[in-house]
Write a protein that holds these residues in place. Structure first.
Motif, mmCIF file in Angstrom:
data_model
loop_
_atom_site.group_PDB
_atom_site.id
_atom_site.type_symbol
_atom_site.label_atom_id
_atom_site.label_comp_id
_atom_site.label_asym_id
_atom_site.label_seq_id
_atom_site.Cartn_x
_atom_site.Cartn_y
_atom_site.Cartn_z
ATOM 1 N N TYR A 1 0.871 -1.247 0.155
ATOM 2 C CA TYR A 1 -0.053 -0.019 -0.086
ATOM 3 C C TYR A 1 0.899 1.257 0.009
ATOM 4 O O TYR A 1 1.700 1.194 0.854
ATOM 5 C CB TYR A 1 -1.066 -0.011 1.175
ATOM 6 C CG TYR A 1 -2.098 -1.148 1.216
ATOM 7 C CD1 TYR A 1 -3.242 -1.066 0.636
ATOM 8 C CD2 TYR A 1 -1.465 -2.564 1.513
ATOM 9 C CE1 TYR A 1 -4.290 -1.784 0.592
ATOM 10 C CE2 TYR A 1 -2.485 -3.482 1.575
ATOM 11 C CZ TYR A 1 -3.735 -3.245 1.107
ATOM 12 O OH TYR A 1 -4.647 -4.390 1.032
ATOM 13 N N LEU A 2 0.659 2.138 -0.974
ATOM 14 C CA LEU A 2 1.444 3.291 -1.267
ATOM 15 C C LEU A 2 0.523 4.472 -1.563
ATOM 16 O O LEU A 2 0.062 4.210 -2.700
ATOM 17 C CB LEU A 2 2.589 3.076 -2.133
ATOM 18 C CG LEU A 2 3.698 4.035 -2.136
ATOM 19 C CD1 LEU A 2 4.372 4.178 -0.796
ATOM 20 C CD2 LEU A 2 4.863 3.621 -3.083
ATOM 21 N N LEU B 1 3.549 -6.394 -5.543
ATOM 22 C CA LEU B 1 4.967 -6.520 -5.608
ATOM 23 C C LEU B 1 5.519 -8.132 -6.350
ATOM 24 O O LEU B 1 6.298 -8.002 -6.792
ATOM 25 C CB LEU B 1 5.365 -6.518 -4.087
ATOM 26 C CG LEU B 1 5.278 -5.049 -3.601
ATOM 27 C CD1 LEU B 1 6.133 -5.124 -2.036
ATOM 28 C CD2 LEU B 1 6.244 -4.168 -4.415
ATOM 29 N N GLU B 2 4.580 -9.017 -5.989
ATOM 30 C CA GLU B 2 4.893 -10.307 -6.199
ATOM 31 C C GLU B 2 3.858 -11.183 -6.346
ATOM 32 O O GLU B 2 2.672 -11.172 -5.872
ATOM 33 C CB GLU B 2 6.011 -10.869 -5.184
ATOM 34 C CG GLU B 2 6.720 -12.158 -5.525
ATOM 35 C CD GLU B 2 7.336 -12.703 -4.161
ATOM 36 O OE1 GLU B 2 7.732 -13.861 -4.306
ATOM 37 O OE2 GLU B 2 7.856 -11.785 -3.301
ATOM 38 N N LEU B 3 3.830 -12.310 -7.328
ATOM 39 C CA LEU B 3 2.966 -13.269 -7.660
ATOM 40 C C LEU B 3 3.362 -14.656 -6.877
ATOM 41 O O LEU B 3 4.817 -14.980 -7.370
ATOM 42 C CB LEU B 3 2.684 -13.584 -9.005
ATOM 43 C CG LEU B 3 2.205 -12.284 -9.812
ATOM 44 C CD1 LEU B 3 1.612 -12.632 -11.281
ATOM 45 C CD2 LEU B 3 0.812 -11.677 -8.969
ATOM 46 N N ALA C 1 9.955 4.316 -5.130
ATOM 47 C CA ALA C 1 9.950 4.031 -3.888
ATOM 48 C C ALA C 1 10.004 2.714 -3.533
ATOM 49 O O ALA C 1 10.516 2.266 -2.476
ATOM 50 C CB ALA C 1 8.876 4.698 -3.408
ATOM 51 N N LEU C 2 8.939 1.869 -4.394
ATOM 52 C CA LEU C 2 8.951 0.218 -4.206
ATOM 53 C C LEU C 2 10.587 -0.440 -4.429
ATOM 54 O O LEU C 2 10.569 -1.232 -3.647
ATOM 55 C CB LEU C 2 8.013 -0.218 -5.103
ATOM 56 C CG LEU C 2 6.401 0.310 -4.754
ATOM 57 C CD1 LEU C 2 5.563 -0.290 -5.924
ATOM 58 C CD2 LEU C 2 6.028 -0.431 -3.543
ATOM 59 N N ARG C 3 10.995 0.184 -5.134
ATOM 60 C CA ARG C 3 12.512 -0.511 -5.543
ATOM 61 C C ARG C 3 13.344 -0.119 -4.579
ATOM 62 O O ARG C 3 14.395 -0.842 -4.145
ATOM 63 C CB ARG C 3 12.786 -0.045 -6.611
ATOM 64 C CG ARG C 3 12.564 -0.463 -8.129
ATOM 65 C CD ARG C 3 13.634 -0.977 -8.977
ATOM 66 N NE ARG C 3 13.201 -2.048 -10.103
ATOM 67 C CZ ARG C 3 12.782 -1.617 -11.273
ATOM 68 N NH1 ARG C 3 12.966 -0.208 -11.618
ATOM 69 N NH2 ARG C 3 12.387 -2.324 -12.402
ATOM 70 N N ILE C 4 13.408 0.879 -3.876
ATOM 71 C CA ILE C 4 14.391 1.328 -2.658
ATOM 72 C C ILE C 4 14.035 0.270 -1.512
ATOM 73 O O ILE C 4 14.756 -0.140 -0.909
ATOM 74 C CB ILE C 4 14.059 2.755 -2.251
ATOM 75 C CG1 ILE C 4 14.287 3.798 -3.270
ATOM 76 C CG2 ILE C 4 14.651 2.992 -0.889
ATOM 77 C CD1 ILE C 4 14.322 5.133 -3.158
ATOM 78 N N GLU C 5 12.711 0.062 -1.439
ATOM 79 C CA GLU C 5 12.252 -0.970 -0.144
ATOM 80 C C GLU C 5 12.547 -2.214 -0.607
ATOM 81 O O GLU C 5 13.040 -3.023 0.212
ATOM 82 C CB GLU C 5 10.786 -0.707 -0.132
ATOM 83 C CG GLU C 5 10.183 0.414 0.669
ATOM 84 C CD GLU C 5 8.665 0.335 0.922
ATOM 85 O OE1 GLU C 5 8.189 -0.499 1.132
ATOM 86 O OE2 GLU C 5 8.166 1.383 0.994
#
Length: 435
Positions: free
Chosen positions: A192-193, A200-202, A272-276
């Motif tokens: 959630y962003l 993010l992933e399957l 932002a998702l790639r940083i996490e």
């Protein structure tokens, strides 16, 4: 000389481009976002902010106020548009609501009525500056209303459910809906962003992984009509648990835009998702959809020096006289076709500064033109929308040119035809073009 407003001049060109594209205007029309943005700029021009107020006034409040001022029920159709906009849960700002209302008014051919009633509501009209606003300048108002009338006679078929990014952008993402059979687990890792639900992933073995209807980087926008815009952590799981064992209708917003690049408003979120999660890999187009697309719409192409080269049919060329503007194309292309020349399969190579056309069988170069030599480019409006042409000076290296000639070609699909026209037009920014 009568005064001119540059916004209206640009809007006129945009409206004419919309007209030239055909009877129906859809979300994939390349001129739609520009037209809406220009309408927005006109409605904001001269709009004054209230004194001693922390609330920023936008044109949405103008439309909202004119229906509130109606005590006799005369604006019932307009009130319905405003109310539908007000209750849409995917819109969080006045900007988003204003943009949604403009799209809805275009779809319902109601925009002229909105402006007319705004002009007859003095309390709202006073919000606009007489010195700056188009709406309070008689010289500008008449041409503006004429353009709105033209728009009201066009058929807009817009997806009003695809509105979750109107708060940020007039350019909308690719929105697709998938029907999923009842299953125990969908098998997705979600993040959630900023009130949006990203995939993010399957998880291998889950229904999403098996069906390949969604991929990492995509957004779940709706599930069975329930909007997930402005969601809190875990909200998608709550909705899915409530619907466990039921067929699902899932609306997905793709991370990939229509042109194949990353949808621009998503770039900051994906970063932002790639940083996490540095291992995040944006997923490909779903396999099932990719296979269908490849069979139905992928035009014949080949690679040359790392570039995609289009395989098209060269139909011939004809001298068209001393005028090479885009207005001549609809007459110039039939002039080429009437020659009934045998078509040739050619390789059209759209390079950085120029284009070349080579006979595929003999490898002989038929012509080469730098983009500044091309005066216009466009697609033929009949019979199958795959014929395109451009005009070029007969002898561009000679100042006293003998005139222009029209070069006509045929692509294999409508989409490829449009892509080639766009590419040639962007090669030289002063070239006139239409699709």
């Amino acid at each position: 000389m009568a005064p001119r407003d540059p916004l209206l001049g640009t809007l006129k060109v945009c409206v004419l481009n919309l007209q030239s594209d055909g009877e129906i205007v859809t979300d994939i029309n390349p001129h739609l976002a520009s037209c809406c943005e220009l309408l927005e700029l006109v409605l904001r021009k001269g709009l004054q902010q209230p004194v001693l107020s922390l609330v920023h006034r936008d044109y949405w409040q103008c439309f909202e106020q004119i229906t509130q001022q109606d005590t006799c029920g005369r604006l019932s159709a307009l009130s319905l548009v405003v109310e539908q906009t007000r209750v849409c849960r995917k819109l969080l700002s006045a900007q988003g609501r204003g943009r949604y209302l403009l799209r809805l008014a275009l779809s319902r051919q109601a925009l002229p009525q909105f402006i007319t009633h705004l002009l007859h509501t003095p309390r709202v009209l006073e919000w606009y500056s007489p010195e700056m606003s188009v709406l309070r300048n008689e010289a500008f108002l008449e041409p503006f209303m004429s353009l709105l009338l033209v728009l009201s006679h066009m058929d807009f078929k817009l997806n009003m459910e695809n509105c979750s990014f109107l708060d940020e952008s007039w350019i909308l993402p690719v929105c697709e809906t998938y029907e999923v059979v009842p299953c125990r687990e969908l098998g997705m890792v979600l993040r959630y962003l900023s009130g949006r639900v990203f995939v993010l992933e399957l998880i291998p073995g889950g229904q999403a992984h098996a069906d390949k209807f969604i991929c990492p980087g995509d957004i779940i926008d709706e599930i069975n009509g329930t909007s997930l815009r402005n969601s809190k952590n875990g909200q998608a799981g709550v909705v899915l648990n409530r619907l466990k064992g039921c067929p699902l209708s899932i609306s997905v917003l793709r991370w990939k835009a229509q042109d194949g690049t990353v949808y621009r408003p998503l770039i900051k979120f994906l970063q932002a998702l790639r940083i996490e999660n540095p291992t995040l890999q944006l997923g490909p187009v779903p396999a099932q959809q990719s296979a269908i697309t490849e069979r139905k719409t992928t035009p014949p192409q080949c690679l040359k020096e790392g570039r995609i080269v289009h395989i098209v049919q060269f139909l011939g060329k004809a001298n068209i006289g001393m005028f090479g503007g885009k207005e001549v194309l609809q007459q110039a292309i039939p002039q080429v076709l009437r020659k009934n020349l045998p078509s040739k399969e050619v390789l059209l190579d759209l390079k950085e500064t120029h284009l070349t056309c080579t006979d595929r069988s003999s490898a002989q170069e038929l012509f080469e033109h730098h983009y500044p030599e091309i005066s216009c480019v466009g697609r033929y409006s009949q019979p199958d929308f795959t014929i395109f042409a451009f005009c070029v000076a007969d002898s561009p290296e000679i100042p006293q040119s003998t005139g222009f000639c029209c070069v006509a070609l045929r692509a294999s699909t409508i989409k490829e035809c449009e892509e080639i026209v766009y590419r040639i037009a962007t090669g030289f920014k002063h070239t006139e073009w239409f699709v």
